[in-house]
Write an enzyme that holds these catalytic residues in place. Structure first.
Site, short mmCIF file in Angstrom:
data_model
loop_
_atom_site.label_atom_id
_atom_site.label_comp_id
_atom_site.label_asym_id
_atom_site.label_seq_id
_atom_site.Cartn_x
_atom_site.Cartn_y
_atom_site.Cartn_z
N GLU A 1 0.83 -1.20 0.00
CA GLU A 1 0.00 0.00 0.00
C GLU A 1 0.86 1.24 0.00
O GLU A 1 1.92 1.28 0.61
CB GLU A 1 -0.91 0.02 1.23
CG GLU A 1 -1.95 -1.07 1.16
CD GLU A 1 -2.97 -0.97 2.30
OE1 GLU A 1 -3.87 -1.81 2.32
OE2 GLU A 1 -2.85 -0.06 3.13
N CYS B 1 3.53 8.26 1.42
CA CYS B 1 4.20 7.28 2.27
C CYS B 1 4.49 6.04 1.42
O CYS B 1 3.58 5.38 0.92
CB CYS B 1 3.27 6.94 3.44
SG CYS B 1 4.01 5.78 4.57
N CYS C 1 8.84 -7.38 6.34
CA CYS C 1 10.07 -6.87 6.96
C CYS C 1 10.64 -7.96 7.85
O CYS C 1 9.91 -8.69 8.50
CB CYS C 1 9.78 -5.62 7.78
SG CYS C 1 11.26 -4.89 8.52
N CYS D 1 9.92 -5.92 14.79
CA CYS D 1 9.65 -5.04 15.93
C CYS D 1 8.32 -5.48 16.55
O CYS D 1 7.37 -5.83 15.84
CB CYS D 1 9.58 -3.59 15.48
SG CYS D 1 11.13 -3.03 14.73
N CYS E 1 4.83 -3.86 15.52
CA CYS E 1 4.62 -3.56 14.10
C CYS E 1 4.01 -4.75 13.36
O CYS E 1 4.56 -5.85 13.39
CB CYS E 1 5.94 -3.17 13.45
SG CYS E 1 5.80 -2.90 11.67
N GLU F 1 12.07 -2.18 5.78
CA GLU F 1 13.19 -1.41 6.32
C GLU F 1 14.03 -0.93 5.13
O GLU F 1 14.75 -1.72 4.50
CB GLU F 1 14.02 -2.31 7.26
CG GLU F 1 15.34 -1.72 7.68
CD GLU F 1 15.28 -0.28 8.17
OE1 GLU F 1 14.50 0.03 9.09
OE2 GLU F 1 16.01 0.56 7.62
N SER G 1 13.17 6.60 6.77
CA SER G 1 12.96 6.21 8.16
C SER G 1 13.60 4.84 8.39
O SER G 1 13.39 3.92 7.61
CB SER G 1 11.45 6.12 8.43
OG SER G 1 11.21 5.59 9.71
N LEU H 1 13.00 5.37 17.17
CA LEU H 1 13.68 5.12 18.44
C LEU H 1 12.77 4.35 19.41
O LEU H 1 13.13 3.30 19.91
CB LEU H 1 14.14 6.46 19.05
CG LEU H 1 15.15 6.34 20.16
CD1 LEU H 1 16.46 5.75 19.67
CD2 LEU H 1 15.41 7.71 20.80
N CYS I 1 -0.29 3.41 6.35
CA CYS I 1 0.80 3.77 5.46
C CYS I 1 1.67 2.58 5.11
O CYS I 1 2.29 1.98 5.96
CB CYS I 1 1.66 4.82 6.12
SG CYS I 1 2.88 5.47 5.03
N1 SAH Z 1 11.20 0.16 8.85
C1 SAH Z 1 11.25 1.57 8.96
C2 SAH Z 1 10.18 2.28 8.18
C3 SAH Z 1 8.81 1.70 8.19
S1 SAH Z 1 7.95 1.71 9.72
C4 SAH Z 1 11.23 1.99 10.41
O1 SAH Z 1 10.99 1.15 11.27
O2 SAH Z 1 11.50 3.16 10.66
C5 SAH Z 1 7.47 3.40 9.83
C6 SAH Z 1 7.04 3.85 11.21
O3 SAH Z 1 5.80 3.23 11.58
C7 SAH Z 1 8.04 3.46 12.28
O4 SAH Z 1 8.44 4.58 13.03
C8 SAH Z 1 7.24 2.52 13.13
O5 SAH Z 1 7.63 2.64 14.43
C9 SAH Z 1 5.82 2.94 12.94
N2 SAH Z 1 4.88 1.87 13.32
C10 SAH Z 1 4.93 0.57 13.02
N3 SAH Z 1 3.90 -0.11 13.57
C11 SAH Z 1 3.17 0.79 14.25
C12 SAH Z 1 1.96 0.71 15.01
N4 SAH Z 1 1.32 -0.44 15.17
N5 SAH Z 1 1.49 1.85 15.54
C13 SAH Z 1 2.12 3.03 15.35
N6 SAH Z 1 3.26 3.15 14.65
C14 SAH Z 1 3.78 2.06 14.08
FE1 SF4 Z 2 10.31 -3.45 10.04
FE2 SF4 Z 2 10.02 -0.81 10.60
FE3 SF4 Z 2 8.09 -2.59 11.22
FE4 SF4 Z 2 10.38 -2.63 12.58
S1 SF4 Z 2 8.87 -0.94 12.52
S2 SF4 Z 2 9.30 -4.45 11.76
S3 SF4 Z 2 11.84 -2.10 10.97
S4 SF4 Z 2 8.77 -2.03 9.16
#
Ligand code: SAH
Ligand code: SF4
Length: 378
Positions: free
Chosen positions: A100, A113, A120, A124, A127, A175, A206, A229, A350
């Site tokens: 998307e 976005c 990925c 995390c 996520c 990522e 990011s 972070l 996004c």
């Molecule tokens: N992999 C990269 C870019 C994609 S994620 C990264 O981690 O920076 C983009 C942003 O979405 C990140 O800052 C992540 O922390 C945030 N994100 C992911 N899952 C989320 C969720 N369930 N609620 C709010 N933010 C989220």
């Molecule tokens: Fe991957 Fe970013 Fe999601 Fe972490 S927050 S799992 S690096 S997409």
């Protein structure tokens, strides 16, 4: 990576080629290098995907190009428009997966976005993309193709097209630093004067902190940097962002500062993304520790309320905790913004995977597309 990548199709897809790679492509055909800029303009300024429309290219060369090359964007499965102007594209990429791409308007600004991978590998804990695991890297054509598709949908191409997409954030699925070459090529096309011409202050990568790749970025692009972070100390960050065990916070911040200091304009700040999760990283002591950690670093902070999804037990931060957290950081002198919800009616997440087409993951989490609108402020 080879000089000119051939993407699945035996014909070379010119959509994702950097100026340098396009020049090599034309030299390989015995043609002059300047053809590259001509073709870049046709593709990325005029939105053309047929060589026959390229009126300043000779008929002979056009015939040759038709034989050897294509200009191929991925296929749009669905375009959804929200009442608030947010537009979501569900895009099929090679191999049958879908990604998307979300456009979020905010006054004069329009932020796209963009995704860099299908899934990925970094897992995390908050996520949903991470929960789905890694499928594959997107090609440079599939990354820049998201911008091309969105621009086309707004009639942005041509000398009089409106400039709807003013900002791009690499905050969709994946990522970006783990798909290094393709992401760098695509971001450089976004900023290229003969392509989309988006300001380098308005294209943001990011990352969750792949430090060696971040160190490699210096000199290859001058886009803005956002760091995911989410925690003010390693103990907590290890639980949320597992790659922190390999590249802890101090290492990541040092590398980020090296990058930002390498940019020719020295007024830029690192965006710190901090997803607030109820009772986990949202306490006053976390805010104070964060302020301490970032004290001498040029940053702006973007707070993102966690968006719940079915496979996660985490809860969204309470409004009280969110504003308390923000106020502490503001009082400490940090420019701090809160990401607000947008495109709710179309479930505008996004860069989230819409699902292997038809998959049940369709009902997924709506998360951060909500609005990246503040990301470039401050
Ligand atoms: N992999 C990269 C870019 C994609 S994620 C990264 O981690 O920076 C983009 C942003 O979405 C990140 O800052 C992540 O922390 C945030 N994100 C992911 N899952 C989320 C969720 N369930 N609620 C709010 N933010 C989220
Ligand atoms: Fe991957 Fe970013 Fe999601 Fe972490 S927050 S799992 S690096 S997409």
């Amino acid at each position: 990576m080879t000089a000119v990548s051939v993407i699945e199709n035996p014909k070379t897809n010119l959509l994702g080629l950097s100026q340098q790679k396009l020049e090599q492509f034309f030299e390989g055909l015995g043609e002059k290098r300047f053809r590259a800029v001509q073709v870049l303009k046709w593709i990325h300024q005029m939105g053309v995907d047929s060589f026959d429309e390229m009126s300043n290219i000779s008929k002979g060369l056009r015939a040759k190009l038709n034989q050897l090359a294509v200009i191929e964007a991925p296929e749009v499965l669905q375009q959804l428009d929200s009442a608030d102007g947010t537009r979501k594209f569900i895009i099929r990429v090679a191999g049958g997966s879908a990604i998307e791409t979300v456009f979020i308007p905010d006054g004069e600004r329009g932020t796209l976005c963009v995704s860099s991978q299908v899934g990925c590998s970094l897992d995390c804990s908050f996520c949903s993309t991470g929960k789905q695991g890694f499928n594959r890297d997107l090609s440079a054509a599939e990354i820049i193709g998201q911008v091309w598709i969105a621009a086309k949908s707004f009639g942005q191409f041509g000398p009089n097209g409106p400039r709807k997409i003013t900002n791009v954030v690499m905050m969709g699925m994946g990522e970006p630093l783990l798909n290094f070459d393709n992401v760098v090529d695509a971001m450089n096309l976004m900023m290229h004067d003969n392509c989309y011409g988006i300001s380098k202050r308005r294209v943001t990568l990011s990352t969750s902190g792949v430090v060696p790749a971040l160190d490699k970025l210096r000199g290859l692009t001058d886009a803005c940097l956002a760091i995911s972070l989410h925690a003010p100390n390693d103990e907590l960050r290890n639980k949320l962002v597992p790659i922190n065990k390999k590249y802890p916070i101090a290492m990541l911040l040092e590398s980020s500062v090296r990058y930002i200091e390498s940019l020719p304009d020295n007024h830029r700040k690192i965006t710190i993304e901090y997803t607030l999760i109820d009772q986990l990283n949202d306490r006053t002591e976390h805010a104070r520790q964060l302020a301490e950690l970032l004290r001498d670093i040029p940053v702006k902070i973007n707070l993102i309320p966690f968006n719940p999804f079915p496979q996660s037990d985490y809860k969204r931060v309470s409004n009280n905790a969110l504003y308390r957290f923000r106020d502490i950081l503001t009082q400490e002198g940090f420019v701090t913004t809160v990401r607000t919800t947008r495109g709710d009616d179309i479930d505008a997440a996004c860069g989230q995977l819409a699902g292997q087409v038809n998959d049940k993951t369709r009902r997924q989490q709506r998360y951060q597309a909500q609005a990246i609108r503040l990301i470039n402020e401050g």
